[in-house]
Design a protein around this motif. Structure first.
Motif, PDB file in Angstrom:
ATOM      1  N   ASN A  44       0.838  -1.059   0.010  1.00 17.71           N
ATOM      2  CA  ASN A  44      -0.003  -0.018  -0.011  1.00 17.71           C
ATOM      3  C   ASN A  44       0.702   1.384  -0.151  1.00 17.71           C
ATOM      4  O   ASN A  44       2.039   1.138   0.228  1.00 17.71           O
ATOM      5  CB  ASN A  44      -0.943   0.085   1.163  1.00 17.71           C
ATOM      6  CG  ASN A  44      -0.333   0.046   2.301  1.00 17.71           C
ATOM      7  OD1 ASN A  44       0.772   0.766   2.717  1.00 17.71           O
ATOM      8  ND2 ASN A  44      -0.739  -0.432   3.478  1.00 17.71           N
ATOM      9  N   ASP A  45       0.186   2.279  -0.153  1.00 16.57           N
ATOM     10  CA  ASP A  45       1.058   3.587  -0.523  1.00 16.57           C
ATOM     11  C   ASP A  45       1.833   3.969   0.736  1.00 16.57           C
ATOM     12  O   ASP A  45       2.686   4.473   0.642  1.00 16.57           O
ATOM     13  CB  ASP A  45      -0.044   4.960  -0.730  1.00 16.57           C
ATOM     14  CG  ASP A  45      -0.434   4.463  -2.346  1.00 16.57           C
ATOM     15  OD1 ASP A  45       0.145   3.646  -2.974  1.00 16.57           O
ATOM     16  OD2 ASP A  45      -1.091   5.364  -2.956  1.00 16.57           O
TER      17      ASP A  45
ATOM     18  N   ARG B 230       5.248   4.785  -8.722  1.00 15.00           N
ATOM     19  CA  ARG B 230       4.191   3.884  -8.285  1.00 15.00           C
ATOM     20  C   ARG B 230       3.026   5.047  -7.328  1.00 15.00           C
ATOM     21  O   ARG B 230       2.007   5.080  -7.485  1.00 15.00           O
ATOM     22  CB  ARG B 230       4.730   2.948  -7.325  1.00 15.00           C
ATOM     23  CG  ARG B 230       3.588   2.092  -6.368  1.00 15.00           C
ATOM     24  CD  ARG B 230       2.573   1.385  -7.325  1.00 15.00           C
ATOM     25  NE  ARG B 230       1.597   0.372  -6.456  1.00 15.00           N
ATOM     26  CZ  ARG B 230       0.807   0.947  -5.400  1.00 15.00           C
ATOM     27  NH1 ARG B 230       0.325   2.241  -5.580  1.00 15.00           N
ATOM     28  NH2 ARG B 230       0.057   0.106  -4.791  1.00 15.00           N
ATOM     29  N   LEU B 231       3.959   5.910  -6.722  1.00 15.09           N
ATOM     30  CA  LEU B 231       3.164   7.005  -5.764  1.00 15.09           C
ATOM     31  C   LEU B 231       2.497   8.079  -6.556  1.00 15.09           C
ATOM     32  O   LEU B 231       1.588   8.672  -6.198  1.00 15.09           O
ATOM     33  CB  LEU B 231       4.109   7.439  -4.676  1.00 15.09           C
ATOM     34  CG  LEU B 231       4.266   6.276  -3.416  1.00 15.09           C
ATOM     35  CD1 LEU B 231       5.355   6.916  -2.575  1.00 15.09           C
ATOM     36  CD2 LEU B 231       3.170   5.795  -2.821  1.00 15.09           C
ATOM     37  N   THR B 232       3.150   8.426  -7.647  1.00 11.61           N
ATOM     38  CA  THR B 232       2.674   9.440  -8.526  1.00 11.61           C
ATOM     39  C   THR B 232       1.698   9.076  -9.439  1.00 11.61           C
ATOM     40  O   THR B 232       1.836   8.390 -10.496  1.00 11.61           O
ATOM     41  CB  THR B 232       3.896  10.240  -9.292  1.00 11.61           C
ATOM     42  OG1 THR B 232       4.887  10.499  -8.288  1.00 11.61           O
ATOM     43  CG2 THR B 232       3.311  11.309  -9.785  1.00 11.61           C
ATOM     44  N   PRO B 233       0.305   9.542  -9.540  1.00 12.58           N
ATOM     45  CA  PRO B 233      -0.568   9.136 -10.315  1.00 12.58           C
ATOM     46  C   PRO B 233      -0.240   9.624 -11.759  1.00 12.58           C
ATOM     47  O   PRO B 233       0.212  10.800 -11.869  1.00 12.58           O
ATOM     48  CB  PRO B 233      -1.784   9.831  -9.825  1.00 12.58           C
ATOM     49  CG  PRO B 233      -1.422  11.007  -8.718  1.00 12.58           C
ATOM     50  CD  PRO B 233      -0.156  10.428  -8.341  1.00 12.58           C
ATOM     51  N   ASP B 234      -0.516   8.723 -12.849  1.00 12.06           N
ATOM     52  CA  ASP B 234      -0.544   9.269 -14.028  1.00 12.06           C
ATOM     53  C   ASP B 234      -1.746  10.454 -14.346  1.00 12.06           C
ATOM     54  O   ASP B 234      -2.949  10.094 -14.026  1.00 12.06           O
ATOM     55  CB  ASP B 234      -0.831   7.989 -15.008  1.00 12.06           C
ATOM     56  CG  ASP B 234       0.389   7.087 -15.174  1.00 12.06           C
ATOM     57  OD1 ASP B 234       1.359   7.603 -14.407  1.00 12.06           O
ATOM     58  OD2 ASP B 234       0.155   6.230 -15.280  1.00 12.06           O
TER      59      ASP B 234
END
Length: 74
Positions: free
Chosen positions: A11-12, A67-71
């Motif tokens: 998880n984040d 992974r943590l930065t949304p597209d």
């Protein structure tokens, strides 16, 4: 270090903690390399190994940041 498929299962919050740990390890290793280069008391094989470890940490940091930065679609 973690395999890429393990990264997607975390998880984040866990990833953020790992990110900070890897960043600290990277900074510490960078400082150690710089200090040893200045003192001249290191053989080239040790220096090469430390630099490779630093690159592995950099790669893990980049993977977690991705992974943590949304597209965002512009």
């Amino acid at each position: 270090m973690n395999a890429p498929n393990e990264l997607s299962m975390k998880n984040d919050e866990v990833l953020r903690v790992e990110l900070e740990v890897f960043r600290r390890q990277h900074r510490d290793l960078d400082a150690e390399i710089a200090e040893l280069q200045l003192s001249g008391g290191m053989n080239q094989l040790t220096l090469q190994r430390m630099k490779k470890q630093k690159l592995r940490l950099k790669d893990m940091i980049a993977r977690i940041e991705d992974r943590l930065t949304p597209d965002i679609i512009a």
